[in-house]
Scaffold this motif. Structure first.
Motif, mmCIF file in Angstrom:
data_model
loop_
_atom_site.group_PDB
_atom_site.id
_atom_site.type_symbol
_atom_site.label_atom_id
_atom_site.label_comp_id
_atom_site.label_asym_id
_atom_site.label_seq_id
_atom_site.Cartn_x
_atom_site.Cartn_y
_atom_site.Cartn_z
ATOM 1 N N SER A 103 -7.958 -24.338 -41.252
ATOM 2 C CA SER A 103 -7.082 -23.157 -41.632
ATOM 3 C C SER A 103 -6.413 -22.395 -40.663
ATOM 4 C CB SER A 103 -8.103 -22.063 -42.150
ATOM 5 O OG SER A 103 -8.925 -21.640 -41.140
ATOM 6 N N PHE A 104 -6.062 -23.324 -39.562
ATOM 7 C CA PHE A 104 -5.263 -22.889 -38.611
ATOM 8 C C PHE A 104 -5.370 -21.476 -37.638
ATOM 9 C CE2 PHE A 104 -1.923 -24.269 -41.680
ATOM 10 C CZ PHE A 104 -2.339 -25.931 -41.427
ATOM 11 N N ASN A 105 -5.706 -20.444 -38.378
ATOM 12 C CA ASN A 105 -6.189 -19.375 -37.839
ATOM 13 C C ASN A 105 -5.228 -18.479 -36.992
ATOM 14 O OD1 ASN A 105 -8.572 -19.536 -39.330
ATOM 15 N ND2 ASN A 105 -10.050 -19.936 -37.532
ATOM 16 N N LEU A 106 -4.110 -18.795 -37.277
ATOM 17 C CA LEU A 106 -2.705 -18.166 -36.560
ATOM 18 C C LEU A 106 -2.650 -16.981 -36.732
ATOM 19 C CD1 LEU A 106 -0.142 -21.154 -36.440
ATOM 20 C CD2 LEU A 106 -2.195 -20.643 -34.633
ATOM 21 N N LEU A 107 -2.182 -15.845 -35.829
ATOM 22 C CA LEU A 107 -2.120 -14.579 -36.294
ATOM 23 C C LEU A 107 -0.549 -14.464 -36.647
ATOM 24 C CD1 LEU A 107 -3.832 -13.042 -33.158
ATOM 25 C CD2 LEU A 107 -4.629 -13.117 -35.709
ATOM 26 N N PRO A 108 -0.584 -13.831 -37.837
ATOM 27 C CA PRO A 108 0.785 -14.131 -38.622
ATOM 28 C C PRO A 108 1.902 -13.069 -37.996
ATOM 29 C CG PRO A 108 -0.691 -12.677 -40.030
ATOM 30 C CD PRO A 108 -1.473 -13.358 -38.998
ATOM 31 N N MET A 109 1.485 -12.056 -37.359
ATOM 32 C CA MET A 109 2.514 -11.364 -36.701
ATOM 33 C C MET A 109 3.147 -11.532 -35.280
ATOM 34 S SD MET A 109 -0.659 -10.238 -36.033
ATOM 35 C CE MET A 109 -1.307 -9.345 -37.312
ATOM 36 N N PHE A 110 2.386 -12.572 -34.974
ATOM 37 C CA PHE A 110 2.991 -13.067 -33.633
ATOM 38 C C PHE A 110 3.673 -14.231 -33.377
ATOM 39 C CE2 PHE A 110 -1.042 -10.459 -32.335
ATOM 40 C CZ PHE A 110 -0.184 -9.481 -31.879
ATOM 41 N N SER A 111 4.398 -14.763 -32.484
ATOM 42 C CA SER A 111 5.282 -15.785 -32.342
ATOM 43 C C SER A 111 4.219 -17.032 -31.929
ATOM 44 C CB SER A 111 6.419 -15.615 -31.316
ATOM 45 O OG SER A 111 5.742 -15.716 -30.161
ATOM 46 N N ALA A 112 4.920 -18.161 -32.274
ATOM 47 C CA ALA A 112 4.032 -19.305 -31.805
ATOM 48 C C ALA A 112 3.667 -19.264 -30.411
ATOM 49 C CB ALA A 112 4.821 -20.665 -32.139
ATOM 50 N N GLU A 113 4.768 -18.949 -29.420
ATOM 51 C CA GLU A 113 4.306 -18.808 -28.076
ATOM 52 C C GLU A 113 3.146 -17.703 -27.756
ATOM 53 O OE1 GLU A 113 5.967 -17.911 -23.521
ATOM 54 O OE2 GLU A 113 7.595 -17.891 -25.358
ATOM 55 N N VAL A 136 3.680 -27.997 -24.507
ATOM 56 C CA VAL A 136 4.714 -27.614 -25.553
ATOM 57 C C VAL A 136 5.712 -28.724 -25.587
ATOM 58 C CG1 VAL A 136 6.986 -26.136 -25.723
ATOM 59 C CG2 VAL A 136 4.928 -24.933 -25.261
ATOM 60 N N ARG A 137 5.893 -29.428 -24.510
ATOM 61 C CA ARG A 137 6.503 -30.832 -24.421
ATOM 62 C C ARG A 137 5.750 -31.749 -25.157
ATOM 63 N NH1 ARG A 137 7.595 -30.338 -19.626
ATOM 64 N NH2 ARG A 137 5.698 -31.721 -18.811
ATOM 65 N N THR A 138 4.597 -31.901 -24.968
ATOM 66 C CA THR A 138 3.831 -33.047 -25.488
ATOM 67 C C THR A 138 3.394 -32.730 -27.108
ATOM 68 O OG1 THR A 138 2.359 -33.242 -23.431
ATOM 69 C CG2 THR A 138 1.483 -34.087 -25.522
ATOM 70 N N LEU A 139 3.426 -31.550 -27.381
ATOM 71 C CA LEU A 139 3.449 -31.260 -28.889
ATOM 72 C C LEU A 139 4.592 -30.817 -29.502
ATOM 73 C CD1 LEU A 139 0.400 -29.075 -28.342
ATOM 74 C CD2 LEU A 139 0.231 -31.188 -29.754
ATOM 75 N N GLY A 142 9.178 -27.009 -28.593
ATOM 76 C CA GLY A 142 9.976 -26.450 -27.598
ATOM 77 C C GLY A 142 10.881 -25.444 -28.356
ATOM 78 N N GLU A 143 11.215 -25.900 -29.609
ATOM 79 C CA GLU A 143 12.077 -25.243 -30.429
ATOM 80 C C GLU A 143 11.624 -24.280 -31.389
ATOM 81 O OE1 GLU A 143 14.944 -28.080 -32.168
ATOM 82 O OE2 GLU A 143 15.855 -28.811 -30.290
ATOM 83 N N ARG A 144 10.530 -24.259 -31.405
ATOM 84 C CA ARG A 144 9.538 -23.294 -32.201
ATOM 85 C C ARG A 144 8.906 -22.212 -31.765
ATOM 86 N NH1 ARG A 144 12.446 -25.708 -35.035
ATOM 87 N NH2 ARG A 144 11.980 -27.092 -36.715
ATOM 88 N N ARG A 148 7.452 -17.432 -35.998
ATOM 89 C CA ARG A 148 6.022 -16.783 -36.440
ATOM 90 C C ARG A 148 5.435 -17.739 -37.472
ATOM 91 N NH1 ARG A 148 6.713 -10.209 -37.901
ATOM 92 N NH2 ARG A 148 7.451 -9.773 -35.711
ATOM 93 N N PRO A 149 4.294 -17.778 -37.631
ATOM 94 C CA PRO A 149 3.718 -18.853 -38.513
ATOM 95 C C PRO A 149 4.267 -19.048 -39.867
ATOM 96 C CG PRO A 149 1.842 -17.458 -37.356
ATOM 97 C CD PRO A 149 3.228 -16.719 -36.827
ATOM 98 N N ASN A 150 4.641 -17.973 -40.444
ATOM 99 C CA ASN A 150 5.284 -18.307 -41.988
ATOM 100 C C ASN A 150 6.652 -18.989 -41.853
ATOM 101 O OD1 ASN A 150 6.933 -16.570 -41.080
ATOM 102 N ND2 ASN A 150 6.642 -14.828 -42.671
ATOM 103 N N GLU A 151 7.263 -19.199 -40.714
ATOM 104 C CA GLU A 151 8.466 -19.898 -40.504
ATOM 105 C C GLU A 151 8.228 -21.440 -40.076
ATOM 106 O OE1 GLU A 151 11.325 -16.018 -39.077
ATOM 107 O OE2 GLU A 151 9.729 -17.069 -37.662
ATOM 108 N N LEU A 152 6.951 -21.844 -39.966
ATOM 109 C CA LEU A 152 6.560 -23.262 -39.702
ATOM 110 C C LEU A 152 5.814 -23.945 -40.585
ATOM 111 C CD1 LEU A 152 4.890 -22.040 -36.070
ATOM 112 C CD2 LEU A 152 7.219 -22.855 -36.353
#
Length: 258
Positions: A103-113, A136-139, A142-144, A148-152
């Motif tokens: 389920s990823f479990n990312l925090l929605p209010m924070f950026s990918a970084e 970042v380069r391997t995955l 870099g441009e993301r 935020r998670p809802n933009e990915l």
């Protein structure tokens, strides 16, 4: 039973010795793990497969110290984690084990970084920027980094979750059905990055999956049934793993009818 002895080439990352896990007692007890002996090598990608209730998830949770063993030993980094207390296990998971969830479990209010760096932020530790840049380069993120998670997309979110799992340079990463919420294209993308993380970053990954295609990305696949390992396959193919799972389902059906 198929090829349970796999030659060890790399040093051992983690090992289960006579591992038993029971739930309940007496006639109603569920024997989730029945004296399992298995060794996982460093720098390898291993898939664990099996029908629902076979014990594959219990093995992962027990190896990660998320669930206690009834008996047996788990040797990780020279220590038996079955003898550790809760505080020791918490520190172990914080510094030496990474987790990737369905389920990823990312925090929605924070950026990918910010999500990637969260484990270090919580531990009040400074990031190794060279390692961060390499992840970042391997995955391909870099441009993301400012999104935020809802933009990915789902695949991009899972790649962020992979980077988050690797940012602390863990000795071992557990992936629990990491492509379960992804379409086939995103699944292939994420599995390729997991494989790349092993090849290029030297990670050790243990992945639980029900998907024979996902298992084919691994260096090795283990099949569980009734709390035991019934097959240990080097260089698995999707067809081979599908055949093994089908055979196991048919065996279970026959046993249930008797």
């Amino acid at each position: 039973m198929e090829g349970l002895v796999t030659p060890t080439i790399n040093p051992t990352a983690i090992e289960a010795i006579d591992l038993v896990k029971d739930y309940g007692q007496g006639d109603t007890a569920v024997h989730a793990l029945r004296g399992v002996n298995v060794r996982f090598e460093q720098g390898r990608f291993t898939a664990i497969m099996g029908p629902s209730g076979s014990g594959k998830s219990t093995l992962m949770h027990t190896l990660a110290g998320l669930d206690s063993a009834t008996s047996g030993r788990i040797v990780f980094d020279g220590a038996d984690i079955t003898k550790m207390n809760d505080n020791q296990l918490t520190l172990l998971r914080r510094h030496k084990i990474g987790f990737i969830f369905q389920s990823f479990n990312l925090l929605p209010m924070f950026s990918a970084e910010q999500n990637i760096l969260m484990p270090l932020t919580l531990a009040n530790e400074r990031p190794d920027r060279r390692w961060f840049d390499q992840l970042v380069r391997t995955l391909g993120l870099g441009e993301r980094l400012n999104h935020r998670p809802n933009e990915l997309s789902g695949g991009q979110q899972q790649r962020v979750a992979i980077a988050r799992a690797l940012i602390t340079k863990p000795a071992l990463v557990f992936a629990d059905e990491p492509t379960g919420n992804l379409d086939s294209v995103s699944s292939a993308e994420v599995l390729s990055f997991l494989k790349q993380s092993v090849r290029e970053l030297g990670q050790t990954i243990i992945m639980v999956t029900h998907d024979a295609v996902a298992a084919s990305y691994a260096d090795r696949a283990i099949v569980f049934a009734d709390g035991n390992i019934v097959a240990d396959v080097p260089n698995p193919t999707a067809e081979r793993m599908s055949d093994l799972l089908m055979a196991e389902r048919e065996r279970a059906t026959r046993a249930a009818i008797r």
